[in-house]
Write a protein that holds these residues in place. Structure first.
Motif, PDB file in Angstrom:
ATOM      1  N   UNK A 124       4.133  -3.046 -10.029  1.00  0.00           N
ATOM      2  CA  UNK A 124       5.490  -3.201  -9.498  1.00  0.00           C
ATOM      3  C   UNK A 124       5.532  -2.633  -8.096  1.00  0.00           C
ATOM      4  N   UNK A 125       6.280  -3.294  -7.221  1.00  0.00           N
ATOM      5  CA  UNK A 125       6.472  -2.812  -5.858  1.00  0.00           C
ATOM      6  C   UNK A 125       7.816  -3.350  -5.361  1.00  0.00           C
ATOM      7  N   UNK A 126       8.302  -2.859  -4.249  1.00  0.00           N
ATOM      8  CA  UNK A 126       9.599  -3.322  -3.752  1.00  0.00           C
ATOM      9  C   UNK A 126       9.659  -4.807  -3.434  1.00  0.00           C
ATOM     10  N   UNK A 127       8.536  -5.431  -3.073  1.00  0.00           N
ATOM     11  CA  UNK A 127       8.530  -6.857  -2.732  1.00  0.00           C
ATOM     12  C   UNK A 127       7.410  -7.568  -3.479  1.00  0.00           C
ATOM     13  N   UNK A 128       7.505  -8.898  -3.522  1.00  0.00           N
ATOM     14  CA  UNK A 128       6.490  -9.687  -4.219  1.00  0.00           C
ATOM     15  C   UNK A 128       5.128  -9.533  -3.560  1.00  0.00           C
ATOM     16  N   UNK A 129       5.069  -9.603  -2.245  1.00  0.00           N
ATOM     17  CA  UNK A 129       3.780  -9.503  -1.553  1.00  0.00           C
ATOM     18  C   UNK A 129       3.136  -8.142  -1.799  1.00  0.00           C
ATOM     19  N   UNK A 130       3.953  -7.090  -1.837  1.00  0.00           N
ATOM     20  CA  UNK A 130       3.406  -5.758  -2.102  1.00  0.00           C
ATOM     21  C   UNK A 130       2.920  -5.640  -3.540  1.00  0.00           C
ATOM     22  N   UNK A 131       3.633  -6.274  -4.483  1.00  0.00           N
ATOM     23  CA  UNK A 131       3.201  -6.245  -5.884  1.00  0.00           C
ATOM     24  C   UNK A 131       1.873  -6.975  -6.056  1.00  0.00           C
ATOM     25  N   UNK A 132       1.696  -8.089  -5.331  1.00  0.00           N
ATOM     26  CA  UNK A 132       0.436  -8.833  -5.396  1.00  0.00           C
ATOM     27  C   UNK A 132      -0.693  -8.015  -4.776  1.00  0.00           C
ATOM     28  N   UNK A 133      -0.420  -7.386  -3.630  1.00  0.00           N
ATOM     29  CA  UNK A 133      -1.431  -6.528  -2.995  1.00  0.00           C
ATOM     30  C   UNK A 133      -1.874  -5.428  -3.953  1.00  0.00           C
ATOM     31  N   UNK A 134      -0.911  -4.827  -4.630  1.00  0.00           N
ATOM     32  CA  UNK A 134      -1.224  -3.756  -5.576  1.00  0.00           C
ATOM     33  C   UNK A 134      -2.051  -4.280  -6.746  1.00  0.00           C
ATOM     34  N   UNK A 135      -1.744  -5.508  -7.203  1.00  0.00           N
ATOM     35  CA  UNK A 135      -2.518  -6.104  -8.291  1.00  0.00           C
ATOM     36  C   UNK A 135      -3.958  -6.363  -7.855  1.00  0.00           C
ATOM     37  N   UNK A 136      -4.151  -6.808  -6.620  1.00  0.00           N
ATOM     38  CA  UNK A 136      -5.515  -7.033  -6.131  1.00  0.00           C
ATOM     39  C   UNK A 136      -6.335  -5.747  -6.208  1.00  0.00           C
TER      40      UNK A 136
END
Length: 658
Positions: free
Chosen positions: A397-409
């Motif tokens: 989970x992150x404040x934005x979708x792009x940040x959540x995807x980065x975190x998943x990577x």
């Protein structure tokens, strides 16, 4: 509130339910089969009851054994998790008859929504938008073809009692309709004991979006926003997120309100999910209602701050929900990746074996980042053929979708899993795709983006150079005796690519110099024996799985799986002259692609088969897999019989040229 709870399930969902129950001070009772005697959920619970053999039908699917376990342990309530008995009205009724609380909806609601034909009729009556189709019973394959023609191809052939992608096929032609009907009917009979089939229009460019509901016994039903579940393989969800990158506020509200109307029409309580298919113009159509907790519920919890299991407990205990619709919001973005024991390099075939290494990324929770891993396995555990191949649900989970995807990577990069084939490289590949990052999703995403299957990721030139530099520095750390105090050249080879570096080290800093004078700074604390390397290369943070191999390292990062040889330059000069080992010719054999049981052999010795002809059917993890001929040939030998249980790559048939 009840004081004791039996969890009629296993694996990660049993562990998930136990966590909330313990936080609320509820005594927990696990049940386990022979295969799960040492399972994580058994160790987590306050008490555990053995309920039978390894096969689900001998344990987790036995209503009588679960009820007996409740009596033995004194359980006041039962949470069914998902799968197994979670949507079985007979199970809920049996508990009710014994005065045991079922943490789920009423029996009548399960019956109404559990039958896809009945549920579609009820949905239409409640004013929910539905897909055109044939909801009556279908006698045989020829009637299925007639119905499919009248609806118009493509069509979806589905088991009435189905779920989890089982008993479901898409047909574009008469031939596919015939085969799809037969396979769906067979899978439905074996998986659900109900072979009824229906057919509906298959929506092109579809997105799978679902609404989470929660209801209590006081007539309150709330919708908790949506989840996007369009990334699917064989109709089985792989990646989910909340909210959907596609919905606008008006569509979200309309879907939520229609879902609530359906739930109220059947007197629904507890957690449930209404699933919709959504076309490119945001028209949405009812698919089905799942009368249980969904696998992907964590992403809803992450964007709402709610604990769905806790709300289920409150509803089951007769308490009123402690919130109203206006309290439900959306905060940030959440992504879930399902980690499966399957080999993406072999068309995602199931994999079994022992987890020789299991080290997921560290969980964390802060205002800027959440990493959550729901799992029910541990290092040394066995992935068997008896149950679903899901190992874990990794969420960020992150404040934005792009940040959540980065975190998943990053989380996927750090997830160490050895001993069985797994889909982590594939999940990493999807996270890195521009199409996924832009939110252009459909249920055909995997087939469209990977039409020839998954063969790994080829890093770009800069990333490849950074990985080569990391391998070079790791070799230096492995044995500094190989390097004098003055820089000495080393060559790194990845495939046909070559890099020449000289290395100078100062603590965790490594300065690499190329022959043209270009320098790279690598900051790495990797030490021999570590299987994960976290380093900065030219200021770029990398999380790389790194294992020693002869002459170098195996590097796994962002879906790439590479062998980097670190050599003396004169040795590297000779590498192109080394002979290449030719793999054996296996074209004369039909090999079992996964551990499984032979359901049917459709040919005999001496038969001549044509390209595309069905040869055999293998069942693995409750899914039937049709094996077809890839060219014209004669069957020279049939090695196995129906009912045989085979290991991966065991020979089924032998061919000869005609």
């Amino acid at each position: 509130m009840f004081s004791s709870l039996l969890i009629a399930n296993r694996g990660e969902i049993a562990c998930r339910v136990i966590r909330t129950a313990k936080r609320m001070g509820i005594r927990t009772i696990a049940v386990y089969s022979d295969a799960d005697r040492d399972a994580v959920h058994v160790r987590l619970a306050d008490e555990a009851v053995h309920i039978g053999g390894s096969a689900a039908r001998d344990s987790y699917l036995s209503v009588d054994k679960i009820v007996a376990a409740c009596k033995q342990s004194g359980a006041e309530a039962v949470h069914p998790g998902y799968g197994f008995l979670s949507e079985n009205p007979a199970f809920a009724a049996a508990l009710e008859a014994e005065g045991i609380i079922f943490v789920g909806p009423p029996v009548k609601a399960i019956e109404a929504m559990g039958d896809k034909i009945t549920s579609k009729k009820l949905a239409a009556a409640a004013g929910v938008s539905t897909v055109p189709g044939h909801m009556g019973l279908i006698a045989d394959a020829e009637e299925a073809v007639t119905i499919s023609r009248s609806i118009g191809y493509p069509v979806m052939i589905k088991a009435s009692a189905g779920g989890g992608g089982k008993g479901m096929r898409i047909a574009h032609t008469d031939a596919e309709a015939r085969e799809g009907f037969e396979r769906s009917k067979s899978e439905a009979a074996s998986s659900f004991g109900d072979d009824r089939i229906f057919i509906e229009k298959f929506v092109t460019e579809p997105r799978h979006i679902e609404i989470q509901l929660i209801g209590d016994q006081h007539g309150n039903v709330l919708w908790l926003n949506e989840r996007e579940c369009s990334i699917q393989r064989r109709n089985q969800k792989v990646i989910e997120e909340a909210p959907s990158p596609f919905l606008d506020a008006a569509t979200r509200k309309a879907m939520g309100e229609q879902s609530v109307a359906l739930a109220k029409a059947v007197g629904y309580t507890s957690a449930g999910t209404v699933e919709f298919i959504v076309d490119k113009d945001r028209n949405f159509y009812f698919l089905e209602m799942n009368t249980r907790l969904q696998v992907e519920h964590p992403v809803t919890e992450l964007i709402t701050g709610l604990d769905l299991v806790e709300l289920m407990f409150l509803a089951a205990a007769g308490e009123e929900l402690p919130l109203t619709q206006s309290d439900i919001g959306i905060t940030g973005w959440a992504i879930e990746s399902r980690i499966y024991a399957e080999d993406p390099f072999r068309n995602f075939l199931p994999s079994t074996g022992r987890l020789t290494r299991y080290s997921p990324p560290a969980e964390e929770a802060s205002p800027e980042l959440v990493v959550r891993n729901d799992t029910g396995v541990a290092e040394g555990g066995e992935i068997s053929t008896f149950y679903d191949p899901m190992i874990a649900k990794l969420c960020t989970w992150a404040p934005s979708r792009s940040e959540a995807i980065d975190a998943m990577e990053v989380a996927l990069d750090e997830f160490e899993l050895e001993g069985v084939g797994n889909n982590i490289p594939f999940l990493s590949a999807v996270m890195g795709q521009e199409r996924f990052r832009s939110g252009r999703l459909t249920t055909g995403y995997i087939a469209e983006e990977f039409p020839n299957g998954f063969s790994g990721v080829a890093p770009d030139a800069e990333s490849l150079t950074h990985l080569a530099a990391l391998a070079c520095c790791s070799a230096f750390a492995l044995d500094k005796r190989l390097y004098p105090t003055t820089p000495e050249p080393r060559a790194v080879m990845i495939g046909a690519e070559r890099w020449d570096f000289s290395v100078r080290a100062d603590g965790i800093e490594y300065w690499l110099t190329a022959p043209d004078g270009k320098k790279l700074l690598v900051e790495s604390g990797w030490k021999p024996g570590n299987s994960l390397c976290i380093a900065r290369v030219d200021g770029r943070l990398l999380h790389v799985k790194l294992d020693r191999v002869t002459g170098g390292f195996r590097l796994r990062w962002r879906g790439a799986d590479l062998i980097a040889k670190v050599l003396l330059p004169h040795v590297a000069d000779l590498m192109p002259l080394m002979p290449v080992k030719v793999p054996p010719d296996l074209s004369k054999f039909l090999l079992c692609p996964m551990p499984g049981q032979i359901v049917r052999i459709d040919v005999a010795e001496g038969d001549i088969v044509e390209d595309g002809q069905t040869l055999a059917i293998v069942e693995a993890m409750k899914m039937e897999n049709v094996l077809k001929a890839e060219k014209r040939a004669r069957i020279s030998k049939v090695r196995v019989k129906p009912g045989s249980v085979l290991a991966v790559d065991e020979v089924i048939l032998e061919f000869e040229a005609v």
